[in-house]
Design a protein around this motif. Structure first.
Motif, PDB file in Angstrom:
ATOM      1  N   GLN A   1      64.795  36.022  11.760  1.00 47.86           N
ATOM      2  CA  GLN A   1      64.332  34.412  11.792  1.00 47.86           C
ATOM      3  C   GLN A   1      62.696  34.498  11.888  1.00 47.86           C
ATOM      4  OE1 GLN A   1      66.214  32.721  15.386  1.00 47.86           O
ATOM      5  NE2 GLN A   1      65.322  30.500  14.866  1.00 47.86           N
ATOM      6  N   ASN A   2      62.339  33.753  11.464  1.00 47.48           N
ATOM      7  CA  ASN A   2      60.817  33.415  11.506  1.00 47.48           C
ATOM      8  C   ASN A   2      60.476  32.692  12.793  1.00 47.48           C
ATOM      9  OD1 ASN A   2      60.474  34.334   9.073  1.00 47.48           O
ATOM     10  ND2 ASN A   2      60.254  32.304   7.988  1.00 47.48           N
ATOM     11  N   ASP A   3      59.388  33.132  13.311  1.00 49.97           N
ATOM     12  CA  ASP A   3      58.940  32.478  14.712  1.00 49.97           C
ATOM     13  C   ASP A   3      58.271  31.204  14.203  1.00 49.97           C
ATOM     14  OD1 ASP A   3      56.296  33.176  13.792  1.00 49.97           O
ATOM     15  OD2 ASP A   3      56.144  34.778  15.435  1.00 49.97           O
ATOM     16  N   PRO A   4      57.560  30.419  15.277  1.00 49.14           N
ATOM     17  CA  PRO A   4      56.923  29.107  15.013  1.00 49.14           C
ATOM     18  C   PRO A   4      55.764  29.334  14.301  1.00 49.14           C
ATOM     19  CG  PRO A   4      57.637  29.366  17.179  1.00 49.14           C
ATOM     20  CD  PRO A   4      57.936  30.453  16.812  1.00 49.14           C
ATOM     21  N   GLU A   5      55.102  30.459  13.968  1.00 47.03           N
ATOM     22  CA  GLU A   5      54.046  30.844  13.322  1.00 47.03           C
ATOM     23  C   GLU A   5      54.425  31.443  11.795  1.00 47.03           C
ATOM     24  OE1 GLU A   5      51.184  30.082  14.252  1.00 47.03           O
ATOM     25  OE2 GLU A   5      52.004  29.528  16.145  1.00 47.03           O
ATOM     26  N   GLY A   6      55.654  31.570  11.600  1.00 49.62           N
ATOM     27  CA  GLY A   6      56.257  31.743  10.073  1.00 49.62           C
ATOM     28  C   GLY A   6      56.456  33.236  10.101  1.00 49.62           C
ATOM     29  N   ARG A   7      56.200  34.093  11.270  1.00 41.82           N
ATOM     30  CA  ARG A   7      56.398  35.806  11.172  1.00 41.82           C
ATOM     31  C   ARG A   7      57.855  35.920  11.479  1.00 41.82           C
ATOM     32  NH1 ARG A   7      51.611  36.377  15.489  1.00 41.82           N
ATOM     33  NH2 ARG A   7      53.159  35.012  16.524  1.00 41.82           N
ATOM     34  N   PRO A   8      58.416  36.864  10.483  1.00 37.44           N
ATOM     35  CA  PRO A   8      59.675  37.276  10.590  1.00 37.44           C
ATOM     36  C   PRO A   8      59.984  37.991  11.766  1.00 37.44           C
ATOM     37  CG  PRO A   8      58.508  38.576   8.802  1.00 37.44           C
ATOM     38  CD  PRO A   8      57.733  37.483   9.389  1.00 37.44           C
ATOM     39  N   THR A   9      61.061  37.938  12.742  1.00 40.27           N
ATOM     40  CA  THR A   9      61.300  38.720  13.655  1.00 40.27           C
ATOM     41  C   THR A   9      62.961  38.569  13.768  1.00 40.27           C
ATOM     42  OG1 THR A   9      61.514  36.480  15.063  1.00 40.27           O
ATOM     43  CG2 THR A   9      59.346  37.586  15.146  1.00 40.27           C
ATOM     44  N   THR A  10      63.321  39.952  14.241  1.00 43.69           N
ATOM     45  CA  THR A  10      64.884  39.961  14.716  1.00 43.69           C
ATOM     46  C   THR A  10      65.377  39.466  16.006  1.00 43.69           C
ATOM     47  OG1 THR A  10      64.244  42.574  13.608  1.00 43.69           O
ATOM     48  CG2 THR A  10      66.645  42.087  14.747  1.00 43.69           C
ATOM     49  N   ARG A  11      66.554  38.842  15.638  1.00 43.20           N
ATOM     50  CA  ARG A  11      67.145  38.410  16.481  1.00 43.20           C
ATOM     51  C   ARG A  11      68.549  38.584  16.677  1.00 43.20           C
ATOM     52  NH1 ARG A  11      66.877  31.840  18.559  1.00 43.20           N
ATOM     53  NH2 ARG A  11      67.593  32.023  20.448  1.00 43.20           N
ATOM     54  N   THR A  12      69.078  38.977  17.863  1.00 43.54           N
ATOM     55  CA  THR A  12      70.516  39.313  17.937  1.00 43.54           C
ATOM     56  C   THR A  12      71.435  38.105  18.195  1.00 43.54           C
ATOM     57  OG1 THR A  12      69.732  41.454  18.515  1.00 43.54           O
ATOM     58  CG2 THR A  12      72.112  40.724  18.973  1.00 43.54           C
ATOM     59  N   ASP A  13      72.367  37.962  17.371  1.00 47.21           N
ATOM     60  CA  ASP A  13      73.549  36.879  17.823  1.00 47.21           C
ATOM     61  C   ASP A  13      74.990  37.532  17.837  1.00 47.21           C
ATOM     62  OD1 ASP A  13      71.712  34.685  17.538  1.00 47.21           O
ATOM     63  OD2 ASP A  13      71.806  34.940  15.077  1.00 47.21           O
ATOM     64  N   ASN A  14      75.940  36.615  18.093  1.00 45.47           N
ATOM     65  CA  ASN A  14      77.400  37.190  18.185  1.00 45.47           C
ATOM     66  C   ASN A  14      78.217  36.226  17.451  1.00 45.47           C
ATOM     67  OD1 ASN A  14      78.121  35.416  20.444  1.00 45.47           O
ATOM     68  ND2 ASN A  14      77.062  36.650  21.533  1.00 45.47           N
ATOM     69  N   THR A  15      79.395  37.000  17.067  1.00 42.75           N
ATOM     70  CA  THR A  15      80.449  36.121  16.609  1.00 42.75           C
ATOM     71  C   THR A  15      81.834  36.338  16.998  1.00 42.75           C
ATOM     72  OG1 THR A  15      79.146  36.251  14.194  1.00 42.75           O
ATOM     73  CG2 THR A  15      81.349  35.812  14.264  1.00 42.75           C
TER      74      THR A  15
END
Length: 218
Positions: A196-210
């Motif tokens: 997911q891109n941060d507010p500056e448009g830089r890609p970062t890793t985020r953990t979700d669950n399903t």
């Protein structure tokens, strides 16, 4: 509740006010693309009746409609619903989606559904998420599925986390559903990473669950 507590509660903005203000910050908040977990988990399902809880600007509902689903899509923000309806018109699926305003803690769409999808049903305001998801489960048709996707925590760029917001793990979500024994099967319960891109448009890793569960037809 005391008079002071009643006055304090009355001064607090409603969920609708909070989310309308959030959507009013820009012309579009979200990407316009469906959530990856929805695409991954439902692409093989036969189209039927779907319910999208917290539909936002409508990308998930529109994706489902384009695959032949008849969708009821609900949100607490009227601004979001207006944008979603306009997007659906542009995509030619207006007749397949019923956009409904609901504060899900107070009212819930009528009927039963072959798919109920709740993606990132988190809020900084008051939200009885467990009760809403139990109501959702009760409205899944026999053979239908409930898909719940949530964050595992705040994004790395969030510098002022809200202490009143919890991010339950999939097993906690399952336990809170209080599903009757022998009437449901668990199809998916896991954590997963996405970019997911941060507010500056830089890609970062985020953990979700399903969590994905099916009501047994028998």
């Amino acid at each position: 509740m005391t008079d002071d507590q009643l006055s304090e509660h009355a001064d607090q903005p409603s969920a609708a006010d909070l989310w309308d203000a959030r959507y009013a910050e820009s012309h579009r908040i979200w990407s316009g693309n469906p959530n990856a977990a929805l695409v991954r988990e439902t692409s093989d399902l036969a189209p039927g009746r779907a319910l999208d809880l917290g539909c936002g600007e409508g990308a998930d509902a529109i994706w489902l409609a384009k695959r032949g689903w008849r969708v009821t899509a609900t949100d607490v923000s009227r601004i979001a619903l207006e944008r979603a309806a306009e997007h659906a018109k542009e995509e030619g699926v207006t007749d397949l989606i019923d956009w409904q305003w609901h504060d899900l803690g107070a009212t819930f769409p009528a009927g039963t559904f072959d798919l109920i999808s709740a993606h990132f049903l988190h809020s900084h305001g008051e939200l009885d998420r467990d009760a809403i998801l139990r109501t959702a489960a009760a409205n899944v048709a026999p053979g239908g599925v409930l898909l719940v996707v949530g964050h595992c925590g705040f994004p790395a760029w969030e510098t002022n986390p809200h202490p009143d917001v919890r991010f339950p793990a999939p097993d906690e979500v399952l336990a809170a559903l209080e599903l009757p024994d022998g009437q449901w099967e668990v199809l998916r319960s896991e954590e997963h990473e996405r970019i997911q891109n941060d507010p500056e448009g830089r890609p970062t890793t985020r953990t979700d669950n399903t969590l994905m569960v099916r009501r047994l037809a028998g």
